[in-house]
Design a protein around this motif. Structure first.
Motif, PDB file in Angstrom:
ATOM      1  N   VAL A 251     -10.629  33.171 -32.941  1.00 27.25           N
ATOM      2  CA  VAL A 251     -11.852  33.458 -32.189  1.00 27.25           C
ATOM      3  C   VAL A 251     -12.649  34.577 -32.843  1.00 27.25           C
ATOM      4  CG1 VAL A 251     -12.754  34.350 -30.013  1.00 27.25           C
ATOM      5  CG2 VAL A 251     -10.962  32.613 -30.002  1.00 27.25           C
ATOM      6  N   PHE A 252     -11.979  35.697 -33.135  1.00 29.64           N
ATOM      7  CA  PHE A 252     -12.695  36.850 -33.696  1.00 29.64           C
ATOM      8  C   PHE A 252     -12.995  36.681 -35.182  1.00 29.64           C
ATOM      9  CE2 PHE A 252     -11.077  38.621 -29.789  1.00 29.64           C
ATOM     10  CZ  PHE A 252     -12.097  39.458 -29.376  1.00 29.64           C
ATOM     11  N   GLY A 253     -12.410  35.659 -35.800  1.00 34.03           N
ATOM     12  CA  GLY A 253     -12.775  35.329 -37.171  1.00 34.03           C
ATOM     13  C   GLY A 253     -13.930  34.339 -37.231  1.00 34.03           C
ATOM     14  N   GLU A 270     -16.593  28.292 -27.061  1.00 33.40           N
ATOM     15  CA  GLU A 270     -17.716  28.554 -27.968  1.00 33.40           C
ATOM     16  C   GLU A 270     -17.243  28.671 -29.412  1.00 33.40           C
ATOM     17  OE1 GLU A 270     -20.841  28.518 -27.329  1.00 33.40           O
ATOM     18  OE2 GLU A 270     -20.819  28.461 -25.141  1.00 33.40           O
ATOM     19  N   ALA A 271     -16.052  29.263 -29.617  1.00 40.17           N
ATOM     20  CA  ALA A 271     -15.522  29.419 -30.976  1.00 40.17           C
ATOM     21  C   ALA A 271     -15.139  28.077 -31.582  1.00 40.17           C
ATOM     22  CB  ALA A 271     -14.312  30.343 -30.950  1.00 40.17           C
ATOM     23  N   ALA A 272     -14.893  27.074 -30.744  1.00 45.27           N
ATOM     24  CA  ALA A 272     -14.533  25.743 -31.250  1.00 45.27           C
ATOM     25  C   ALA A 272     -15.748  24.970 -31.731  1.00 45.27           C
ATOM     26  CB  ALA A 272     -13.810  24.952 -30.169  1.00 45.27           C
ATOM     27  N   ALA A 279     -17.564  18.329 -28.964  1.00 44.51           N
ATOM     28  CA  ALA A 279     -16.262  17.772 -28.577  1.00 44.51           C
ATOM     29  C   ALA A 279     -15.212  18.869 -28.493  1.00 44.51           C
ATOM     30  CB  ALA A 279     -15.825  16.708 -29.576  1.00 44.51           C
ATOM     31  N   GLY A 280     -15.294  19.841 -29.397  1.00 47.58           N
ATOM     32  CA  GLY A 280     -14.365  20.967 -29.381  1.00 47.58           C
ATOM     33  C   GLY A 280     -14.555  21.816 -28.143  1.00 47.58           C
ATOM     34  N   TYR A 281     -15.817  21.986 -27.746  1.00 44.63           N
ATOM     35  CA  TYR A 281     -16.113  22.762 -26.540  1.00 44.63           C
ATOM     36  C   TYR A 281     -15.497  22.085 -25.314  1.00 44.63           C
ATOM     37  CZ  TYR A 281     -18.840  25.197 -22.952  1.00 44.63           C
ATOM     38  OH  TYR A 281     -19.211  25.935 -21.859  1.00 44.63           O
ATOM     39  N   VAL A 282     -15.705  20.791 -25.204  1.00 40.47           N
ATOM     40  CA  VAL A 282     -15.165  20.036 -24.068  1.00 40.47           C
ATOM     41  C   VAL A 282     -13.640  20.074 -24.081  1.00 40.47           C
ATOM     42  CG1 VAL A 282     -14.971  17.755 -23.028  1.00 40.47           C
ATOM     43  CG2 VAL A 282     -17.170  18.532 -23.929  1.00 40.47           C
ATOM     44  N   LEU A 283     -13.059  19.932 -25.280  1.00 35.55           N
ATOM     45  CA  LEU A 283     -11.605  19.947 -25.411  1.00 35.55           C
ATOM     46  C   LEU A 283     -11.019  21.269 -24.916  1.00 35.55           C
ATOM     47  CD1 LEU A 283      -9.117  18.387 -26.469  1.00 35.55           C
ATOM     48  CD2 LEU A 283      -9.473  19.523 -28.677  1.00 35.55           C
ATOM     49  N   MET A 284     -11.664  22.388 -25.239  1.00 28.67           N
ATOM     50  CA  MET A 284     -11.159  23.687 -24.822  1.00 28.67           C
ATOM     51  C   MET A 284     -11.340  23.904 -23.316  1.00 28.67           C
ATOM     52  SD  MET A 284      -9.785  24.630 -27.480  1.00 28.67           S
ATOM     53  CE  MET A 284      -9.152  26.137 -26.765  1.00 28.67           C
ATOM     54  N   VAL A 285     -12.388  23.351 -22.754  1.00 32.88           N
ATOM     55  CA  VAL A 285     -12.568  23.442 -21.303  1.00 32.88           C
ATOM     56  C   VAL A 285     -11.442  22.679 -20.598  1.00 32.88           C
ATOM     57  CG1 VAL A 285     -14.016  22.718 -19.361  1.00 32.88           C
ATOM     58  CG2 VAL A 285     -15.056  23.823 -21.348  1.00 32.88           C
ATOM     59  N   ILE A 286     -11.118  21.493 -21.114  1.00 37.16           N
ATOM     60  CA  ILE A 286     -10.014  20.710 -20.540  1.00 37.16           C
ATOM     61  C   ILE A 286      -8.699  21.477 -20.669  1.00 37.16           C
ATOM     62  CG2 ILE A 286      -8.633  18.615 -20.817  1.00 37.16           C
ATOM     63  CD1 ILE A 286     -11.210  17.184 -21.683  1.00 37.16           C
TER      64      ILE A 286
END
Length: 449
Positions: A251-253, A270-272, A279-286
């Protein structure tokens, strides 16, 4: 060795024993769900891009406590978990009673905070951040997980294992993808804040490790807790620490510390985006939904065995050892009601640090109790001293930094300490009066005959 009462405390529905992996996953689920999604923003505001270091130090402190708990658990396996260890050192007096009430109330606070986080994510996905629906989703989650715990520990273990496997798989993918594509300049040590800020952040990130104490309550469900409990403890702490460090580096990188603070709970999602897109954003929310659901499940799990054990030894009212409708443990139902009340009535964001503060005190008390039994458990006195020093030191720094800037949290800490003390005092006074009255009645009956 465990008592007959402890063996009897295992739910009748637990037909199959729990495995080491399942026990460790209960701890991992409690830790990962309670920490990584909610803490990155708050920790980043204090430690900047050095948050990964804060997680590493917090993991080391948790590891020291885990060593103490593992030694205690292998010597005194019980459904009462860490509260049994406390009683072995201090006896069944006021210290054990007060800490027991603290642990019970803190469990409800942590469950409420995590359920609120679930409600926020669910509301964002389904209703476009409607705050009313956020509360509804949080309450529904508590009800569902309470029902799961009523079914029995076998069901809890199976569901928790599934949740943790999904969460770990996705977080591992996230960490690998973000680290491979990170910007090393964002993690430049020259940009790190001072040692005091990093240590202060450790107190916050320690909240992410609170769940490992839940593992001590699996002793009643493990076929060989003397050998298996320590393994589950170390495995859970190792997995959680590795995940936290890897995810925070990713995340911090990828984002600046300012961006992480601004995004708050959605920082991982957001970092995804840069590498995985929407798709990465949705995946992290799930993942957040799965993770927080698992944390609520794991937070409720100890209440059954713990309160039954405390009722048997006289620390809690006897009603806590009973069941409603011959199925639902009173301790679990009360915990669920208290959790729902906090979700509906309290501003949990304003007391987000309370769980860490109280847990540091509880863990310190258990370690002090361990000093009185370390010859029996075979623990290293030096490691116990280091564990206590690190834990109390973190609490002192936390008090001097975070609590000074969060008066609501400071007030809440005082309130919960006073409440635990009063509950213990009034219950023991009522219990002792009842015992004295019963003794006088019995004595008069014997004279009459």
């Amino acid at each position: 060795m465990s008592s007959d009462a402890d063996k009897a405390s295992a739910p009748a529905s637990s037909k199959k024993p729990m495995t080491v992996l399942q026990a460790s996953f209960i701890g991992v689920g409690a830790m990962v769900g309670a920490g990584i999604f909610a803490l990155l923003g708050a920790a980043g505001a204090v430690a900047g891009s050095a948050v990964w270091l804060s997680f590493l130090i917090a993991g080391a402190i948790a590891g020291l406590q885990g060593y103490s708990f593992a030694k205690l658990g292998s010597s005194f396996p019980s459904g009462g978990g860490m509260l049994t260890y406390l009683a072995k050192g201090f006896g069944e007096g006021h210290i054990t009673g007060i800490v027991s009430w603290l642990f019970y109330m803190t469990g409800a606070i942590v469950a409420a905070m995590v359920a609120t986080s679930f409600g926020g994510y669910a509301s964002a996905v389904v209703t476009d951040d409607d705050p009313v629906w956020a509360v509804v989703f949080a309450v529904l989650l508590v009800l569902v997980m309470t029902a799961l715990n009523i079914v029995g520990s076998t069901a809890v273990a199976r569901v928790q294992s599934l949740i943790v496997k999904v969460v770990l798989a996705i977080l591992s993918l996230f960490a690998i993808v973000t680290i491979v594509n990170w910007n090393p300049a964002l993690l430049n040590p020259a940009q790190y804040p001072g040692v005091r800020e990093i240590i202060s952040s450790v107190a916050l990130t320690f909240f992410a490790f609170l769940g490992f104490g839940v593992i001590t309550f699996t002793a009643k469900d493990l076929p060989n807790p003397v050998r298996q409990l320590p393994r589950a403890m170390y495995l859970a702490l190792g997995i959680a620490t590795a995940v936290y460090v890897a995810v925070s580096l990713g995340v911090f990188g990828t984002l600046t510390a300012e961006q992480v603070v601004a995004y708050g709970a959605t920082a991982l999602a957001e970092a995804a985006k840069p590498t995985l897109g929407q798709a990465g954003y949705v995946l992290m929310v799930i993942t957040a939904l799965f993770s927080t659901a698992g944390a609520v499940n794991a937070s409720l799990y100890p209440s059954t065995g713990m309160t039954r054990h405390l009722a048997e030894v006289g620390q809690f009212p006897t009603v806590f050892g009973r069941q409603i409708g011959r199925r639902a443990p009173v301790g679990l139902v009360v915990m669920a009601i208290l959790t729902i009340f906090m979700i509906v009535a309290l501003d949990l964001n304003s007391i987000a640090s309370l769980g860490s503060a109280v847990a540091l005190l509880i863990f310190s008390a258990v370690t002090i109790a361990h000093f009185r039994t370390y010859r029996e458990t075979g623990a290293s006195l030096i490691i116990l001293i280091i564990a206590l020093t690190a834990t109390l030191g973190t609490f002192v720094v936390f008090t001097m930094t975070t609590l000074v800037n969060e008066p609501k949290t400071a007030v809440a800490l005082v309130v919960i300490l006073v409440a635990a003390t009063l509950l213990d005092f009034f219950w023991k006074r009522a219990r002792d009066r009842g015992s004295a009255g019963y003794s006088r009645h019995t004595e008069s009956d014997s004279h009459g005959t």
